[in-house]
Motif scaffolding. Structure first.
Motif, PDB file in Angstrom:
ATOM      1  N   GLU A  65       0.814  -1.224   0.000  1.00  7.94           N
ATOM      2  CA  GLU A  65       0.000   0.000   0.000  1.00  7.94           C
ATOM      3  C   GLU A  65       0.843   1.267   0.000  1.00  7.94           C
ATOM      4  O   GLU A  65       0.341   2.354  -0.296  1.00  7.94           O
ATOM      5  CB  GLU A  65      -0.885   0.139   1.199  1.00  7.94           C
ATOM      6  N   ASP A  66       2.115   1.157   0.388  1.00  6.51           N
ATOM      7  CA  ASP A  66       2.964   2.343   0.444  1.00  6.51           C
ATOM      8  C   ASP A  66       3.142   2.972  -0.931  1.00  6.51           C
ATOM      9  O   ASP A  66       3.200   4.193  -1.056  1.00  6.51           O
ATOM     10  CB  ASP A  66       4.323   2.006   1.056  1.00  6.51           C
ATOM     11  N   ALA A  67       3.208   2.150  -1.962  1.00  2.65           N
ATOM     12  CA  ALA A  67       3.324   2.681  -3.327  1.00  2.65           C
ATOM     13  C   ALA A  67       2.045   3.424  -3.706  1.00  2.65           C
ATOM     14  O   ALA A  67       2.096   4.498  -4.336  1.00  2.65           O
ATOM     15  CB  ALA A  67       3.602   1.556  -4.308  1.00  2.65           C
ATOM     16  N   ILE A  68       0.899   2.885  -3.284  1.00  5.80           N
ATOM     17  CA  ILE A  68      -0.383   3.544  -3.574  1.00  5.80           C
ATOM     18  C   ILE A  68      -0.466   4.862  -2.817  1.00  5.80           C
ATOM     19  O   ILE A  68      -0.849   5.901  -3.378  1.00  5.80           O
ATOM     20  CB  ILE A  68      -1.557   2.614  -3.187  1.00  5.80           C
ATOM     21  N   ARG A  69      -0.077   4.853  -1.534  1.00  3.54           N
ATOM     22  CA  ARG A  69      -0.089   6.089  -0.740  1.00  3.54           C
ATOM     23  C   ARG A  69       0.812   7.144  -1.368  1.00  3.54           C
ATOM     24  O   ARG A  69       0.475   8.325  -1.398  1.00  3.54           O
ATOM     25  CB  ARG A  69       0.374   5.800   0.683  1.00  3.54           C
ATOM     26  N   LYS A  93      -6.312   5.756   4.298  1.00  6.29           N
ATOM     27  CA  LYS A  93      -6.743   4.356   4.304  1.00  6.29           C
ATOM     28  C   LYS A  93      -7.955   4.170   3.398  1.00  6.29           C
ATOM     29  O   LYS A  93      -8.045   3.190   2.664  1.00  6.29           O
ATOM     30  CB  LYS A  93      -7.073   3.914   5.730  1.00  6.29           C
ATOM     31  N   ARG A  94      -8.868   5.134   3.440  1.00 12.29           N
ATOM     32  CA  ARG A  94     -10.037   5.047   2.559  1.00 12.29           C
ATOM     33  C   ARG A  94      -9.634   5.168   1.094  1.00 12.29           C
ATOM     34  O   ARG A  94     -10.201   4.515   0.224  1.00 12.29           O
ATOM     35  CB  ARG A  94     -11.061   6.107   2.931  1.00 12.29           C
ATOM     36  N   GLN A  98     -10.418   2.366  -1.715  1.00 11.48           N
ATOM     37  CA  GLN A  98     -11.124   2.734  -2.943  1.00 11.48           C
ATOM     38  C   GLN A  98     -10.266   2.378  -4.163  1.00 11.48           C
ATOM     39  O   GLN A  98     -10.780   1.895  -5.169  1.00 11.48           O
ATOM     40  CB  GLN A  98     -11.446   4.232  -2.928  1.00 11.48           C
ATOM     41  N   TYR A  99      -8.963   2.607  -4.078  1.00 14.67           N
ATOM     42  CA  TYR A  99      -8.034   2.285  -5.164  1.00 14.67           C
ATOM     43  C   TYR A  99      -8.078   0.784  -5.471  1.00 14.67           C
ATOM     44  O   TYR A  99      -8.183   0.386  -6.627  1.00 14.67           O
ATOM     45  CB  TYR A  99      -6.621   2.697  -4.751  1.00 14.67           C
ATOM     46  N   GLU A 100      -8.004  -0.041  -4.433  1.00 14.93           N
ATOM     47  CA  GLU A 100      -8.027  -1.492  -4.634  1.00 14.93           C
ATOM     48  C   GLU A 100      -9.367  -1.960  -5.204  1.00 14.93           C
ATOM     49  O   GLU A 100      -9.426  -2.871  -6.036  1.00 14.93           O
ATOM     50  CB  GLU A 100      -7.713  -2.202  -3.327  1.00 14.93           C
ATOM     51  N   LYS A 101     -10.449  -1.313  -4.762  1.00 16.94           N
ATOM     52  CA  LYS A 101     -11.776  -1.665  -5.272  1.00 16.94           C
ATOM     53  C   LYS A 101     -11.882  -1.342  -6.758  1.00 16.94           C
ATOM     54  O   LYS A 101     -12.353  -2.163  -7.552  1.00 16.94           O
ATOM     55  CB  LYS A 101     -12.830  -0.893  -4.477  1.00 16.94           C
ATOM     56  N   LEU A 102     -11.411  -0.153  -7.149  1.00 16.30           N
ATOM     57  CA  LEU A 102     -11.477   0.234  -8.560  1.00 16.30           C
ATOM     58  C   LEU A 102     -10.530  -0.605  -9.412  1.00 16.30           C
ATOM     59  O   LEU A 102     -10.823  -0.915 -10.566  1.00 16.30           O
ATOM     60  CB  LEU A 102     -11.149   1.720  -8.714  1.00 16.30           C
TER      61      LEU A 102
END
Length: 157
Positions: A65-69, A93-94, A98-102
């Motif tokens: 998740e650090d790359a996404i953040r 965190k939200r 949301q990123y993972e959901k999309l």
């Protein structure tokens, strides 16, 4: 003595013990910790000349998740204030959720960040509006109670 090296010779225990055995300090004037230290000595004696411990380099700990953040924060999303008292999840965190959901839905990488940022931003606006409404209603209730209160007779009864 600014240039004294006496603290490097022996430990504080051995120096106090030497003072006691030679009569420089009376047995009644010995420190409180002396008897406890004598009864329960440490496993490794604390000496000044002990070698320094080996300093190991810190491992880099990175989560997926650090790359996404990093993507969100580099574009200015998710930098809002965080209330540590509220049980709500943080904005970042939200955003990750949301990123993972999309991403699971098959949305392209370029659109994912903007869509998830707008979705979380709209959720945040809704929460802020709810807080404002709740605050306004409590202020009105407090004002009503204060107007109805009879302060002159508060201690009679």
């Amino acid at each position: 003595m600014a240039s004294s090296r006496l603290e490097r010779i022996g430990t504080i225990f051995t120096r106090v013990e030497g003072l006691l055995t030679r009569g420089a300090v009376k047995p009644d004037d010995r420190p409180l910790w002396f008897d406890v230290y004598r009864a329960f000595p440490p496993l490794a004696e604390p000496k000044f000349a002990k070698p320094k411990p080996e300093i190991k380099p810190l491992r880099q700990i990175l989560y997926p998740e650090d790359a996404i953040r990093a993507k969100f924060h580099s574009r200015g999303h998710g930098l809002g204030a965080i209330s540590l008292v509220s049980p709500n999840e943080t904005t970042t965190k939200r955003l990750v959720q949301q990123y993972e959901k999309l991403k699971a839905d098959g949305v392209s990488e370029a659109e994912i960040i903007e869509k998830s940022a707008t979705a979380v931003g709209s959720e945040r606006q809704l929460e802020a509006n709810k807080v404002k409404v709740a605050t306004n209603s409590t202020d009105a209730d407090t004002a009503k109670l204060l107007n109805e209160a009879d302060i002159t007779n508060i201690f009679k009864d």
